[in-house]
Scaffold this motif. Sequence first.
Motif, PDB file in Angstrom:
ATOM      1  N   UNK A 130       0.807  -1.210   0.000  1.00 44.16           N
ATOM      2  CA  UNK A 130       0.000   0.000   0.000  1.00 44.16           C
ATOM      3  C   UNK A 130       0.845   1.267   0.000  1.00 44.16           C
ATOM      4  N   UNK A 131       2.132   1.142  -0.186  1.00 48.84           N
ATOM      5  CA  UNK A 131       2.989   2.316  -0.209  1.00 48.84           C
ATOM      6  C   UNK A 131       2.872   3.088  -1.507  1.00 48.84           C
ATOM      7  N   UNK A 132       2.846   4.424  -1.403  1.00 44.55           N
ATOM      8  CA  UNK A 132       2.806   5.329  -2.560  1.00 44.55           C
ATOM      9  C   UNK A 132       1.615   5.036  -3.465  1.00 44.55           C
ATOM     10  N   UNK A 133       0.487   4.680  -2.877  1.00 44.75           N
ATOM     11  CA  UNK A 133      -0.718   4.398  -3.648  1.00 44.75           C
ATOM     12  C   UNK A 133      -1.506   5.692  -3.838  1.00 44.75           C
ATOM     13  N   UNK A 134      -1.943   5.934  -5.057  1.00 46.44           N
ATOM     14  CA  UNK A 134      -2.813   7.066  -5.377  1.00 46.44           C
ATOM     15  C   UNK A 134      -4.125   6.514  -5.917  1.00 46.44           C
ATOM     16  N   UNK A 135      -5.211   6.867  -5.244  1.00 50.31           N
ATOM     17  CA  UNK A 135      -6.514   6.314  -5.575  1.00 50.31           C
ATOM     18  C   UNK A 135      -7.523   7.425  -5.792  1.00 50.31           C
ATOM     19  N   UNK A 136      -8.406   7.193  -6.746  1.00 44.82           N
ATOM     20  CA  UNK A 136      -9.592   8.026  -6.952  1.00 44.82           C
ATOM     21  C   UNK A 136     -10.686   7.077  -7.433  1.00 44.82           C
ATOM     22  N   UNK A 137     -11.435   6.535  -6.490  1.00 45.76           N
ATOM     23  CA  UNK A 137     -12.352   5.438  -6.752  1.00 45.76           C
ATOM     24  C   UNK A 137     -13.778   5.914  -6.551  1.00 45.76           C
ATOM     25  N   UNK A 138     -14.660   5.492  -7.465  1.00 44.37           N
ATOM     26  CA  UNK A 138     -16.084   5.731  -7.319  1.00 44.37           C
ATOM     27  C   UNK A 138     -16.797   4.433  -6.962  1.00 44.37           C
ATOM     28  N   UNK A 139     -17.770   4.535  -6.074  1.00 43.56           N
ATOM     29  CA  UNK A 139     -18.588   3.390  -5.668  1.00 43.56           C
ATOM     30  C   UNK A 139     -20.043   3.712  -5.980  1.00 43.56           C
ATOM     31  N   UNK A 140     -20.662   2.859  -6.789  1.00 44.82           N
ATOM     32  CA  UNK A 140     -22.068   3.022  -7.143  1.00 44.82           C
ATOM     33  C   UNK A 140     -22.827   1.832  -6.542  1.00 44.82           C
ATOM     34  N   UNK A 181     -13.939   7.970  -3.135  1.00 48.64           N
ATOM     35  CA  UNK A 181     -12.818   7.883  -2.195  1.00 48.64           C
ATOM     36  C   UNK A 181     -11.539   8.277  -2.912  1.00 48.64           C
ATOM     37  N   UNK A 182     -10.828   9.269  -2.374  1.00 46.84           N
ATOM     38  CA  UNK A 182      -9.573   9.753  -2.962  1.00 46.84           C
ATOM     39  C   UNK A 182      -8.456   9.625  -1.928  1.00 46.84           C
ATOM     40  N   UNK A 183      -7.305   9.193  -2.378  1.00 47.07           N
ATOM     41  CA  UNK A 183      -6.125   9.030  -1.514  1.00 47.07           C
ATOM     42  C   UNK A 183      -4.866   9.337  -2.310  1.00 47.07           C
ATOM     43  N   UNK A 184      -3.882  10.039  -1.728  1.00 45.40           N
ATOM     44  CA  UNK A 184      -3.788  10.484  -0.337  1.00 45.40           C
ATOM     45  C   UNK A 184      -4.596  11.754  -0.087  1.00 45.40           C
ATOM     46  N   UNK A 185      -4.797  12.046   1.189  1.00 40.64           N
ATOM     47  CA  UNK A 185      -5.564  13.232   1.552  1.00 40.64           C
ATOM     48  C   UNK A 185      -4.762  14.490   1.255  1.00 40.64           C
ATOM     49  N   UNK A 186      -3.450  14.461   1.533  1.00 39.31           N
ATOM     50  CA  UNK A 186      -2.563  15.602   1.297  1.00 39.31           C
ATOM     51  C   UNK A 186      -1.544  15.234   0.219  1.00 39.31           C
ATOM     52  N   UNK A 187      -1.141  16.230  -0.541  1.00 40.17           N
ATOM     53  CA  UNK A 187      -0.153  15.995  -1.593  1.00 40.17           C
ATOM     54  C   UNK A 187       1.236  15.717  -1.023  1.00 40.17           C
TER      55      UNK A 187
END
Length: 272
Positions: A130-140, A181-187
Motif C-alpha cells: 500500500x505504499x505510494x498508492x494514489x486512488x480516486x475510486x467511485x462506488x455506485x 474515495x480519494x487518496x492520499x488526503x494531502x499531496x
Amino acid sequence: MTIEAERQFYLSQMGVHLWYARAPLPGAAPTPDLDFSEPVSERLASSAEVVRSQPAVKGRAPEDSAGSQGNVRDLLKSINAEPEERDKTPLPTSEQTLEARSGAGENVKPAVKASDDESVNISSDVLAGLGDVKLDIGFWLSERYCLMSSVSPDISEELQVQLATNILKALNAGLDEHKRFAWPVFNNPAVMKNARRDLSYLLRRIEKDIVGERTLICLGYVGESAEQHGHVVERLSKTVLQAEHPLSALAGDPGNKKHLWDMLKGQFSGEC
C-alpha cells in the motif's frame, strides 16, 4: 519615585495605555500592590496647575515616597526572585490528579484510541503493497451490487455516473447511492506519518460500511499497477468480480461495452 496614578497620567499623555490581566497568568511573577491612593481625575487638574506654576517638582511627602519606594522594592524583589521562589506551591502531577479523582469516587480510565483489531495487526507485506498508492475510486451502490471503478479526469464525472447507472440497470438494479474515495488526503506524503496503516484501516471501513454483503464488481484497475490493485481490492472484499476495462474505457468503445456485457451475462444469467 512616582506613584502609580502619576505614572499612568504621564504615560497616557504620551499615548501609552496600560493593560492589566483580569486573572493571574500562569508562570507570571506576582504583581505588587500598586499605589492608587490619588485619583487620576484629581491628578489631571493638579498636574496642569503644577505645569503652569512650577517647572519641576522638588519634593514629595515622606509617606508618598516611602509607599512608592516600598512598592518598587517589592516589584524588584519579585522580578529578581528565582522561579521556584515566585510560586512555592508545586503544580499537581497527573498521577496525583488521577488519585484525587479516584478517591472522590470517579472511575478514571486512560483514553485509548478506538481502532479495529484488524487495522492493528497488519502484515508487513500488506503495508508494503500500500505504499505510494494514489486512488480516486467511485462506488455506485444498489441493494445487491457495489460497482467500483477508478474515476478518470479525462471524461466528465456525469458521464461516468451515467455509465455506472446503466450497468446497474442492466442487472435489474437501480442506483441507490454514490460514494467517492480519494487518496492520499494531502499531496505532501510527509504530513501523514502512518499513511499505509491509515489507508489499510480506511479500506477496511469501506468494506464494512459501503461494500458490506453486496457483490463487488470492479471495473479495471483502481491502482497504478496490478500489484497495488490486488492489495487494495483484497482489503475491500474477499470475492470480487473483476472486469477488464474501467468506466473511462467504456465511454467511447462499443467493443469494451460488449465485452463487459458478455461477462455480466455469464455471471448473472438469471438476473440480467
